[in-house]
Design a protein around this motif. Structure first.
Motif, short mmCIF file in Angstrom:
data_model
loop_
_atom_site.label_atom_id
_atom_site.label_comp_id
_atom_site.label_asym_id
_atom_site.label_seq_id
_atom_site.Cartn_x
_atom_site.Cartn_y
_atom_site.Cartn_z
N ALA A 268 0.86 -1.19 0.00
CA ALA A 268 0.00 0.00 0.00
C ALA A 268 0.89 1.23 0.00
O ALA A 268 2.10 1.14 0.23
N GLU A 269 0.27 2.39 -0.25
CA GLU A 269 0.99 3.65 -0.17
C GLU A 269 0.02 4.78 0.10
O GLU A 269 -1.19 4.64 -0.09
N GLU A 270 0.56 5.90 0.54
CA GLU A 270 -0.27 7.09 0.72
C GLU A 270 -0.78 7.52 -0.64
O GLU A 270 -0.07 7.43 -1.64
N SER A 271 -2.03 8.01 -0.69
CA SER A 271 -2.63 8.35 -1.98
C SER A 271 -2.49 9.81 -2.35
O SER A 271 -2.73 10.19 -3.50
N GLY A 272 -2.14 10.64 -1.39
CA GLY A 272 -2.19 12.06 -1.64
C GLY A 272 -3.53 12.66 -1.22
O GLY A 272 -3.64 13.86 -1.02
N VAL A 273 -4.56 11.81 -1.10
CA VAL A 273 -5.84 12.28 -0.57
C VAL A 273 -5.79 12.05 0.93
O VAL A 273 -5.51 10.94 1.39
N ARG A 274 -6.07 13.10 1.66
CA ARG A 274 -5.89 13.08 3.10
C ARG A 274 -6.46 11.84 3.81
O ARG A 274 -7.65 11.59 3.78
N GLY A 275 -5.56 11.08 4.43
CA GLY A 275 -6.00 9.95 5.24
C GLY A 275 -6.42 8.72 4.46
O GLY A 275 -6.84 7.74 5.05
N CYS A 276 -6.35 8.79 3.13
CA CYS A 276 -6.75 7.65 2.31
C CYS A 276 -5.52 7.00 1.71
O CYS A 276 -4.61 7.68 1.27
N MET A 277 -5.49 5.68 1.67
CA MET A 277 -4.35 4.99 1.08
C MET A 277 -4.77 4.29 -0.21
O MET A 277 -5.94 4.08 -0.47
N VAL A 278 -3.77 3.96 -1.01
CA VAL A 278 -3.98 3.09 -2.16
C VAL A 278 -3.54 1.70 -1.72
O VAL A 278 -2.41 1.53 -1.25
N ILE A 279 -4.41 0.72 -1.86
CA ILE A 279 -4.03 -0.66 -1.54
C ILE A 279 -3.56 -1.31 -2.83
O ILE A 279 -4.31 -1.42 -3.80
N LYS A 280 -2.29 -1.71 -2.84
CA LYS A 280 -1.67 -2.25 -4.05
C LYS A 280 -1.92 -3.77 -4.16
O LYS A 280 -2.44 -4.38 -3.22
N PRO A 281 -1.59 -4.36 -5.32
CA PRO A 281 -2.02 -5.76 -5.56
C PRO A 281 -1.68 -6.75 -4.44
O PRO A 281 -2.52 -7.57 -4.07
N TRP A 282 -0.48 -6.68 -3.89
CA TRP A 282 -0.15 -7.69 -2.86
C TRP A 282 -0.98 -7.47 -1.60
O TRP A 282 -1.48 -8.43 -0.99
N GLY A 283 -1.15 -6.22 -1.20
CA GLY A 283 -1.98 -5.93 -0.03
C GLY A 283 -3.43 -6.27 -0.29
O GLY A 283 -4.12 -6.86 0.55
N TYR A 284 -3.91 -5.92 -1.50
CA TYR A 284 -5.31 -6.19 -1.81
C TYR A 284 -5.56 -7.69 -1.98
O TYR A 284 -6.62 -8.19 -1.62
N GLY A 285 -4.55 -8.37 -2.53
CA GLY A 285 -4.68 -9.83 -2.68
C GLY A 285 -4.84 -10.51 -1.33
O GLY A 285 -5.61 -11.48 -1.19
N ILE A 286 -4.12 -10.02 -0.32
CA ILE A 286 -4.27 -10.58 1.03
C ILE A 286 -5.68 -10.28 1.55
O ILE A 286 -6.34 -11.15 2.13
N TRP A 287 -6.17 -9.07 1.29
CA TRP A 287 -7.53 -8.72 1.71
C TRP A 287 -8.56 -9.61 1.00
O TRP A 287 -9.53 -10.07 1.61
N GLU A 288 -8.36 -9.87 -0.27
CA GLU A 288 -9.29 -10.75 -1.00
C GLU A 288 -9.33 -12.14 -0.38
O GLU A 288 -10.39 -12.78 -0.29
N ARG A 289 -8.17 -12.63 0.06
CA ARG A 289 -8.14 -13.94 0.70
C ARG A 289 -8.89 -13.89 2.04
O ARG A 289 -9.66 -14.79 2.36
N ILE A 290 -8.65 -12.83 2.82
CA ILE A 290 -9.36 -12.71 4.10
C ILE A 290 -10.86 -12.63 3.85
O ILE A 290 -11.65 -13.30 4.51
N GLN A 291 -11.25 -11.83 2.85
CA GLN A 291 -12.66 -11.71 2.50
C GLN A 291 -13.27 -13.06 2.16
O GLN A 291 -14.35 -13.40 2.61
N ARG A 292 -12.57 -13.79 1.31
CA ARG A 292 -13.10 -15.07 0.85
C ARG A 292 -13.34 -16.02 2.02
O ARG A 292 -14.38 -16.64 2.16
#
Lengths: 514, 514
Positions: free
Chosen positions: A30-54
């Protein structure tokens, strides 16, 4: 013993907070997005979230709960109905006031004064009030109960200080919302969800947690009981990793969720809500990460095994890739943790050694390297992320099995890694809970002088309320401590309340927390 | 022939729009939320969306595209960078101006004047600009390309007139965003996504579609080329069911997405974006629904087979449920459309006949009823949703196979239903495209006098631009018509432009549209 050259710049023991940030970057999560307090979740981070979701979604559906989707926007009026809820949430929320932009005449845009909403809308910080409206429409009779709903959604809480995954203004979560005939049924659901969270945290994320009830001052705004699972990070701090609330009839009164009971009388429903969020990923990092980066538990790893052919950008590469594809297919036909093994054959350009370290930092559970000589011998070089180093020579601890033999062992190895990560975290957690402290001063001294990672302290108290509780909260605040929860199923209290000296009624866990 | 008593009040031919609303209610898919333009998606509607998501996501991942998550909020400044984009989108968007509420002194809440944002934030209507910012950070060299990302997210466009699933202020979608070295690579990706959408629409949703390029006036704001898949609803109107855009270097210039090419020179990336949304569910309803409710194609049905035991709220029920569980297990071990068959044993209270009609209206592909006598004979009563009625006697067309024999046939039956729904829709679509019309007046007469469902008309034109195109758009508008697309791979034009009389360059589809 040779010196190990770790794959990160920052060591956990030198600066845990900086190490955490470095892992997120080095694992490309993940990384900071430039929008206050919001991050960008990148593929590896999001892939882990997809697994948790599933995995969580399977558990949610198995419990008979149905997924729905409710509006992002909540009318202001919804927040004024439940007094404690507005007190707890109305402070920091994103408020939509206009529905159109116009040119400002200077090359920019401004909200169109002609397009002001009659009633501002709040971007949901949580959805009890809007789902309560729906429940009021859906529930007429006891036959409609229990009503078991869940949604996967984004929510926004305007946080002043943010930290990736742990506390961001926008985050992703699931929120379960249920309505029941009786207090007993609703409490049973509150505990079912809590137990589901415990099982998912421990079995899937390899996070040992302590499930228990939050004290009154830590309850969700509007809840009658709030239960949590608490995990210990490697710096000894606590992370609240999931909560389950019994809301009594508070939200039912606010939204008018009523039903005709079995005797024909109108009654208010007893409701619950429960949620876990992308915060869990922060917990995974701070529990399983090491000085070489993240270690992802196999159950939630997007790729459990990564195969790296040692490519030379030459014609021979084709044969090597074909061999690796055979290895991949053999591994992908195996089973681990009840599912097919997830294998990536990574043929992106780049040196295998450099790519190895990328995957070490990302925490792929097993990394396999294959060079032309390995191919000639029918072998592969296998690196377990949880046993990365040969401490005798300071080199990566590769093993060199025949690839056919390894395929038969891969599933068991992944399961061993999953169990090993859990056991390691559990042993550390258990070693860092101090019991038997009976004086408050000893507690504060423990946290002041207990070294960098003082862990948690279990004490007994008399469960104060009102002014007495407020005094306790002040004491805790002064020492930068919080009560995590009253562990479910813990032994009865035997001594005196550490705050008042009265006979104690229960045990509580005290800790610094995220 | 006996009179069939259909399960809905409104027939398609009497009032298609009212019928559509009735199906959504009768199938319990969604409802108005009370929040302007936002709907609540209920379990059956959301379950269909989850199936579409799963199947589309598999296709997206198979193409090497990685899921990410980007912020909900976009700074105003992002919208001013790409001139056409702001022109197209800046009009109706939700604007966040405050981050806190305070009491208004009259029991209500107002945005806190002290908590006004320095720069308002827009709730994303689409994410080209915010993802462009991320791409500018991520792309340095040609080695970083192609960059293939996708997100599943909610977006908000402040629609004045809303209709459930088809046009709501908030909706759910996926948006793919990719960056490439060259125009050719980006165009190839635009077409790959388009073809993916065609395949998913036709194979999974059983929606026959025509893929083609949108005319200039229908392009996505900021795009160089916009391609779409268009489906014909049962009222003959067109539904744009997915779009894929080649954005040239427009967004790359706006966000600064640059890379060092293979010769070491700085170049701007060529980008694409592509999306499908919950609108697809509206397309499924208006394509496959009938006067008895929805018919869900088996590939996207949350439950493909529903088993209804004829319960009597008596002790014998236990034995009947056990028998049905045997039937369920035998069916659930079968395969259809490449997956395990999804079977629900519905033991909720209620009469089996009433529940049957609920499932007919919801459109479960196969409904099985089992009574005590069936159990005694080892039989089941099977109803195919796509062949619901025995037209000879006006009764539901039950078949009564032995349950063991049926298990072996269920997978093939589901596949036959899937194919049948597609073929039926395709035949209807093909029968309702009128070709060979060469005068504009004949086109307008066709739509005025062509009956309730005039379908689509294919004409030839000379692809006008500028003022000539504007004149055409005015003509279309006056007749309440739109150009859907220039079908991919259609025959070359052979006649004159229907608007200008010049030699025609291509064929276009003209239709009324949602």
């Amino acid at each position: 013993m040779s010196q190990i050259r770790h794959a990160l710049t920052t060591k956990r023991e030198d600066d845990f907070s900086k190490w955490y940030q470095e892992v997120i970057g080095a694992a490309d999560m993940a990384e900071e997005s430039g929008v206050r307090g919001c991050m960008v979740i990148k593929p590896w981070g999001y892939g882990i979230w997809e697994r948790i979701q599933r995995l969580m979604d399977d558990r949610i559906k198995a419990a008979g709960v149905s997924n729905c989707y409710f509006p992002l926007f909540i009318p202001l009026a919804n927040f004024t109905r439940e007094a404690e809820h507005v007190e707890g949430f109305a402070k920091e929320m994103a408020v939509v006031t206009h529905h159109r932009l116009i040119a400002d005449g200077k090359g920019g845009l401004i909200p169109d004064p002609e397009a002001k909403l009659e009633e501002p809308l709040v971007v949901r910080p949580t959805s009890e009030t809007i789902i309560g409206d729906a429940m009021a429409r859906w529930v007429q009779s006891w036959r409609d109960l229990p009503l078991l709903t869940n949604q996967w959604a984004n929510v926004v809480r305007w946080e002043m200080r943010t930290r990736m995954f742990l506390r961001t203004s926008e985050f992703l979560w699931q929120e379960g919302h249920t309505a029941h005939e009786t207090r007993e049924h609703a409490l049973a659901e509150t505990h079912r969800a809590l137990e589901m969270y415990r099982a998912c945290a421990e079995d899937d994320l390899a996070l040992p947690v302590i499930a228990g009830e939050k004290p009154e001052n830590e309850r969700f705004p509007g809840a009658v009981e709030t239960w949590s699972i608490e995990a210990m990070m490697q710096d000894g701090k606590a992370l609240q990793a999931g909560t389950s609330h019994y809301l009594g009839t508070n939200f039912a009164h606010a939204a008018g969720i009523q039903f005709q009971d079995r005797e024909g009388k109108q009654q208010f429903c007893h409701t619950t809500s429960w949620g876990v969020s992308t915060r869990l990923i922060g917990g995974v990092i701070m529990t399983h990460g090491d000085d070489d980066g993240l270690r992802v538990p196999p159950a939630i790893a997007p790729h459990q095994i990564v195969i790296l052919p040692m490519l030379r950008e030459a014609p021979e590469d084709a044969e090597l890739i074909a061999y690796c594809e055979t290895v991949r297919a053999a591994l992908a036909s195996q089973t681990a943790l009840g599912e097919r093994v997830r294998v990536l054959l990574d043929v992106k350009p780049g040196k295998a050694a450099a790519k190895r370290w990328d995957w070490v930092r990302k925490g792929a559970p097993i990394i396999i390297e294959v060079g032309p000589r390995d191919m000639a011998e029918g072998k592969i070089a296998v690196l377990r992320r949880d046993r990365l180093w040969n401490t005798a020579n300071g080199k990566p601890a590769f093993a060199y099995p025949a690839h056919g033999a390894f395929a038969g062992e891969a599933g068991a190895m992944l399961e061993a890694i999953q169990t090993g990560l859990y056991e390691e975290a559990r042993a550390r957690r258990d070693a860092n809970i101090t019991r038997g402290v009976t004086e408050w001063q000893a507690v504060t001294e423990h946290f002041e002088n207990g070294g960098k990672y003082p862990g948690w302290v279990e004490v007994e108290w008399a469960k104060p309320t009102g002014a007495a509780l407020e005094a306790v909260v002040e004491k805790l605040k002064a020492a930068k401590l919080t009560i995590r929860n009253v562990p479910r199923g813990s032994d009865a209290a035997t001594g005196s309340c550490i705050f008042s000296g009265e006979p104690a009624s229960e045990r509580i866990l005290v800790a610094r927390a995220y």
